[in-house]
Design a protein around this motif. Structure first.
Motif, short mmCIF file in Angstrom:
data_model
loop_
_atom_site.label_atom_id
_atom_site.label_comp_id
_atom_site.label_asym_id
_atom_site.label_seq_id
_atom_site.Cartn_x
_atom_site.Cartn_y
_atom_site.Cartn_z
N THR A 220 32.45 33.66 28.65
CA THR A 220 31.07 33.59 28.17
C THR A 220 30.19 34.49 29.02
N ALA A 221 29.06 34.90 28.44
CA ALA A 221 28.10 35.73 29.16
C ALA A 221 26.71 35.46 28.62
N GLY A 222 25.72 35.55 29.52
CA GLY A 222 24.34 35.36 29.09
C GLY A 222 23.43 35.21 30.29
N PRO A 223 22.14 35.01 30.02
CA PRO A 223 21.19 34.86 31.11
C PRO A 223 21.27 33.47 31.76
N MET A 224 21.16 33.45 33.09
CA MET A 224 21.13 32.20 33.84
C MET A 224 19.81 32.15 34.61
N HIS A 225 19.15 31.01 34.57
CA HIS A 225 17.85 30.84 35.21
C HIS A 225 17.91 29.63 36.14
N GLY A 226 17.34 29.76 37.34
CA GLY A 226 17.24 28.59 38.19
C GLY A 226 17.47 28.82 39.67
N TYR A 227 18.02 29.95 40.06
CA TYR A 227 18.21 30.23 41.49
C TYR A 227 16.89 30.76 42.04
N LYS A 228 16.23 29.95 42.87
CA LYS A 228 14.87 30.28 43.33
C LYS A 228 14.76 30.17 44.84
#
Length: 164
Positions: free
Chosen positions: A104-112
């Motif tokens: 799978t591939a796609g955008p990941m959000h949350g590392y801040k």
């Protein structure tokens, strides 16, 4: 985290299974799947690593082996993280279609914050992600070993069912 995301996923699912969507996008042989994390192992554990990802994912698996999905979880640093993805599965030889490889591939959000650089190419809190996994599926049960880069792996379990 899970409660808010579950509400959003239920709303999305309800929208997806409307007759117009079903007639246009869903075909006989397609399946939805839900999964959750049951075990995580970091290759080089650190005291700040979270090994309880509390993952919840929903996926539409097309009969032609293409898929789309969404996952919400706690990342390795206990931050709420989301992954929107598309991918493909390949049946593993000699497994009678029980075993498979998935990419799978796609955008990941949350590392801040101080952990924003723990995931490559993290711009504005969003980074491209590619996740390989090996899975088994038997009747409605499925389980996958998801490898998240050089950091570690997560075991998931769940179930799949045909659309209504």
């Amino acid at each position: 985290m899970i409660t808010k995301h579950v509400k959003v996923l239920i709303l999305i699912l309800c929208t997806w299974v409307q007759p117009s969507f079903s007639e246009e996008w869903l075909e006989e042989g397609d399946k939805f799947s839900f999964q959750t994390s049951v075990y995580t192992k970091h290759w080089n554990p650190k005291p700040e690593h979270n090994n309880n990802q509390k993952l919840f994912s929903i996926e539409l698996n097309k009969k032609n082996r293409w898929l789309v999905g969404f996952a919400a979880f706690k990342n390795s640093f206990d931050q709420n993280t989301q992954y929107l993805y598309a991918g493909y599965t390949w049946a593993l030889p000699e497994t009678q279609d029980i075993g498979y490889f998935k990419l799978t591939a796609g955008p990941m959000h949350g590392y801040k914050g101080k952990y924003k650089d723990k995931i490559p190419l993290n711009q504005a809190g969003i980074a491209p992600a590619v996740l390989p996994s090996f899975g088994v599926s038997y009747q409605q049960f499925k389980s996958e070993l998801v490898v998240f880069g050089a950091a570690g792996a997560m075991l998931t379990m769940g179930f799949e069912f045909p659309p209504m």
